[in-house]
Design an enzyme around this catalytic site. Structure first.
Site: not given
Length: 352
Positions: A120, A127
């Protein structure tokens, strides 16, 4: 309701016989005895997750900066909103998974949740790499801030965080089942209007590097789904008394609410402004996915009338853990860097 106690860091006197080893409420020394796992699915899943190792920078985004500048206004606005939301989701997972792990008393599952936490964090890095590659520092901060300044997105993000906070504040066996459901929903529903937007851009030759980043992230998320599906099954075996009809209906209602939120998000962020997508298609797609998610954990689907995939083009971008040709770059990509004997138990049906 049966309360849960956080496991000790080290308990050398723990009884680790087979019957005492359980997902929650068991006894554990916390030693990683991986040659003696209780759950036979755990080590194959561990190997698959480890074989999926990647780093964001191995994907070239050189052309994507030009693509971004050439996007239509609505495409660029949607791109910014979706990226901001995905950053929030992965950031929340990175922070919250340890809160669940503190109450899991099987070391092999602890290990898998730790790998998921790392992945994660890697997704958030991805991003960030995307934004650094296509816009300047000021615009990056503006996009990050959408998650807390856009009223629609802030309302949604608070709802998700509140689901997690409930377990942090009140640890019970039933609450553990519900927080697992909240994680399962986040991994299996909340990403997918956004993923479909990026795949849709890529099929028209736009932001193709970003599309490849999303494929890698998507592959990780499917292993996270497999993890929580198996955790659900084990908890049902070990704590059948908590899975009352009332709790099962509450879990289905959580999924129903999640679907409505994702459908509303799709209409808000994507709407009918993007070539190749529409609010109606996203609506049907999310309901279609939710049926698979519920069936995989033994709950009745909410929308049995929806049996056809409304966005079949997405399958051109998936089919993970096998060697295939990259859809954009026409090069061979081996999504799993080694062989695996893991049966993902119908994970092909969980393709986007």
């Amino acid at each position: 309701m049966s309360s849960l106690t956080q496991k000790p860091l080290f308990n050398p006197t723990a009884d680790t016989s087979y019957e005492k080893r359980m997902l929650i409420g068991g006894e554990t020394t916390n030693l990683m005895m991986l040659s003696n796992n209780k759950y036979k699915w755990s080590y194959p899943l561990y190997k698959t997750m480890m074989q999926n190792f990647w780093i964001p920078e191995e994907i070239s985004l050189g052309q994507d900066k030009m693509h971004y500048e050439r996007l239509e206004h609505d495409e660029r606005e949607t791109f910014n909103k979706v990226i901001s939301f995905l950053v929030f989701l992965d950031s929340l997972q990175t922070v919250n998974l340890p809160n669940i792990n503190d109450y899991v008393t099987l070391p092999e599952v602890n290990l898998l949740l730790n790998i998921q936490t790392y992945q994660e964090a890697l997704h958030s890095q991805s991003y960030g790499y995307i934004l650094e590659s296509i816009v300047g520092a000021e615009k990056q901060q503006e996009i990050y801030d959408i998650a807390i300044k856009d009223p629609f997105l802030l309302k949604r993000n608070k709802y998700i965080a509140d689901c997690y906070q409930e377990f942090i504040d009140h640890q019970t066996e039933e609450g553990f089942a519900k927080v697992m459901m909240a994680n399962y929903i986040l991994e299996g529903i909340y990403f997918y209007a956004g993923f479909s937007f990026f795949y849709n851009l890529a099929r028209f030759g736009k932001m193709t590097g970003v599309g490849t980043e999303i494929k890698y992230i998507n592959r990780d998320e499917l292993t996270h789904l497999a993890l929580f599906q198996n955790m659900f099954r084990e908890l049902k075996k070990e704590r059948p008394h908590i899975f009352t009809k009332a709790l099962e209906e509450e879990l289905r209602e959580m999924m129903r609410q999640a679907v409505e939120h994702e459908v509303e998000w799709g209409a808000y962020a994507v709407g009918d402004r993007i070539q190749g997508l529409s609010a109606s298609l996203i609506d049907q797609y999310i309901r279609y996915l939710s049926n698979f998610r519920l069936d995989a954990i033994g709950l009745d689907p909410l929308y049995p009338e929806i049996t056809e995939d409304p966005l079949p083009f997405i399958k051109q971008f998936t089919n993970f853990n096998q060697t295939k040709t990259d859809f954009f770059e026409e090069k061979v990509i081996n999504y799993a860097k080694g062989g695996s004997d893991l049966d993902l138990d119908g994970l092909d049906d969980l393709d986007l």
